[in-house]
Design an enzyme around this catalytic site. Structure first.
Site, PDB file in Angstrom:
ATOM      1  N   HIS A  97       0.842  -1.196   0.000  1.00 16.36           N
ATOM      2  CA  HIS A  97       0.000   0.000   0.000  1.00 16.36           C
ATOM      3  C   HIS A  97       0.880   1.249   0.000  1.00 16.36           C
ATOM      4  O   HIS A  97       1.947   1.254   0.616  1.00 16.36           O
ATOM      5  CB  HIS A  97      -0.928  -0.001   1.225  1.00 16.36           C
ATOM      6  CG  HIS A  97      -1.979   1.054   1.125  1.00 16.36           C
ATOM      7  ND1 HIS A  97      -1.723   2.366   1.465  1.00 16.36           N
ATOM      8  CD2 HIS A  97      -3.253   1.005   0.674  1.00 16.36           C
ATOM      9  CE1 HIS A  97      -2.824   3.078   1.232  1.00 16.36           C
ATOM     10  NE2 HIS A  97      -3.756   2.275   0.757  1.00 16.36           N
ATOM     11  N   GLU A  99       0.745   3.911   1.567  1.00 18.81           N
ATOM     12  CA  GLU A  99       1.095   4.436   2.892  1.00 18.81           C
ATOM     13  C   GLU A  99       2.271   3.654   3.491  1.00 18.81           C
ATOM     14  O   GLU A  99       3.092   4.211   4.213  1.00 18.81           O
ATOM     15  CB  GLU A  99      -0.145   4.422   3.804  1.00 18.81           C
ATOM     16  CG  GLU A  99      -1.108   5.537   3.414  1.00 18.81           C
ATOM     17  CD  GLU A  99      -2.574   5.216   3.583  1.00 18.81           C
ATOM     18  OE1 GLU A  99      -2.923   4.287   4.330  1.00 18.81           O
ATOM     19  OE2 GLU A  99      -3.388   5.910   2.929  1.00 18.81           O
ATOM     20  N   GLU A 169      -3.825   2.391  -7.167  1.00 18.79           N
ATOM     21  CA  GLU A 169      -4.245   3.491  -6.307  1.00 18.79           C
ATOM     22  C   GLU A 169      -3.336   4.686  -6.553  1.00 18.79           C
ATOM     23  O   GLU A 169      -2.237   4.754  -5.978  1.00 18.79           O
ATOM     24  CB  GLU A 169      -4.153   3.085  -4.841  1.00 18.79           C
ATOM     25  CG  GLU A 169      -5.014   1.903  -4.477  1.00 18.79           C
ATOM     26  CD  GLU A 169      -5.309   1.871  -2.979  1.00 18.79           C
ATOM     27  OE1 GLU A 169      -6.486   1.953  -2.625  1.00 18.79           O
ATOM     28  OE2 GLU A 169      -4.362   1.795  -2.174  1.00 18.79           O
ATOM     29  N   GLY A 175      -7.581   9.541  -0.147  1.00 16.32           N
ATOM     30  CA  GLY A 175      -7.986  10.377   0.981  1.00 16.32           C
ATOM     31  C   GLY A 175      -8.093  11.861   0.654  1.00 16.32           C
ATOM     32  O   GLY A 175      -8.184  12.696   1.537  1.00 16.32           O
TER      33      GLY A 175
HETATM   34  P1  13P Z   1      -9.620   6.411   0.342  1.00 13.69           P
HETATM   35  O1  13P Z   1     -10.759   5.618  -0.233  1.00 13.69           O
HETATM   36  O2  13P Z   1      -9.881   6.898   1.738  1.00 13.69           O
HETATM   37  O3  13P Z   1      -9.160   7.494  -0.594  1.00 13.69           O
HETATM   38  O4  13P Z   1      -8.386   5.389   0.496  1.00 13.69           O
HETATM   39  C1  13P Z   1      -8.032   4.602  -0.579  1.00 13.69           C
HETATM   40  C2  13P Z   1      -7.063   3.597  -0.118  1.00 13.69           C
HETATM   41  O5  13P Z   1      -5.928   3.910   0.180  1.00 13.69           O
HETATM   42  C3  13P Z   1      -7.505   2.206   0.001  1.00 13.69           C
HETATM   43  O6  13P Z   1      -6.433   1.350   0.213  1.00 13.69           O
END
Ligand code: 13P
Length: 254
Positions: A97, A99, A169, A175
């Site tokens: 991911h 993050e 993504e 977010g």
């Molecule tokens: P959001 O839907 O909050 O933008 O997050 C996406 C995400 O990182 C899912 O793994």
């Protein structure tokens, strides 16, 4: 060609205590009972996995973890092994991911090690890729995606690809409320599928599911799912409420 089963997964990130997690899956089970033709998974934080697993007994909703470490066991303070996740009832694990890449030093190489360890333990993988805003503005979207796909999937064979879902993504859409337009997302998804065809085969590329992630909501899911190469969504914020996530799961009825 067999149709690809749409797949909606909720990534709860670092949200929900165990008590809150149980409440949410109870509501979710009720809100999506009887839905057919879509696979659904939730990825609670590690601490809630066991309780959510118990709550999901008899439900078609799959359990996913948000990360793992590649070693089987040992002196790795703070880490969780593939076997531990398997034992606690996980079917999927999210790997790579953005993050994790941005804040926790994850690289394409460590992503690759984690994917292999997960598959070896019989876990299915949601493999995340995506470019940052800076990379997008510098026109590097496709080269970044290409590198992430090649290096993240290094030395994985056709058979292993059956247990992998790719989640595209774009980091600038996570977010932020700025979803990629269906057209923008489709262009990258098509590119990813083409890359998989080059690395593997037409068959593997046609079977692999590619989810879109980044500010997915009940309002934008339908347009995304209408695209030929978008097979589902990895949902963050909107998966934290049964009301919004169930609408995304029920996208065909919208
Ligand atoms: P959001 O839907 O909050 O933008 O997050 C996406 C995400 O990182 C899912 O793994």
């Amino acid at each position: 060609m067999m149709g690809r089963l749409p797949f909606m997964a909720g990534n709860w990130k670092m949200n929900k205590t165990t008590g809150e997690a149980i409440d949410l899956v109870r509501e979710l089970k009720a809100a999506i009972s009887g839905v057919k033709g879509v696979e659904v998974a939730v990825a609670p934080p590690f601490t809630a996995l066991y309780a959510v697993c118990k709550e999901l007994e008899g439900s078609f909703i799959r359990l996913a973890a948000q990360n793992l470490y590649w070693e089987e066991k040992g002196a790795f303070t703070g880490e969780v092994s593939p076997l531990m996740l398997k034992e606690v009832g996980c079917h999927y694990v999210i790997i790579g991911h953005s993050e994790r890449r941005q804040f926790f030093g994850e690289t394409d190489e460590t992503v690759n090690r984690r994917i292999k360890a997960a598959l070896a333990q019989g876990l299915k993988v949601i493999f995340c890729i995506g470019e940052t805003l800076k990379e997008k503005e510098e026109g590097k979207t496709f080269s970044v995606i290409e590198r992430q796909v090649e290096d993240g999937l290094k030395n994985l064979g056709d058979k292993e690809m059956e247990n992998i879902v790719i989640a595209y993504e774009p980091v600038w859409a996570i977010g932020t409320g700025k979803t990629a337009t269906p057209g923008q997302a489709e262009e990258v998804h098509r590119f990813i599928r083409g890359k998989i065809e080059k690395l593997y085969s037409r068959e593997v590329s046609e079977e692999i599911r590619i989810q879109y992630g980044g500010s997915v909501t009940p309002e934008n899911i339908k347009g995304l799912m209408e695209q030929a190469n978008i097979d589902g969504a990895l949902v963050g914020g909107a998966s934290l409420k049964a009301e919004s996530f169930s609408k995304i799961v029920r996208f065909k009825e919208l």
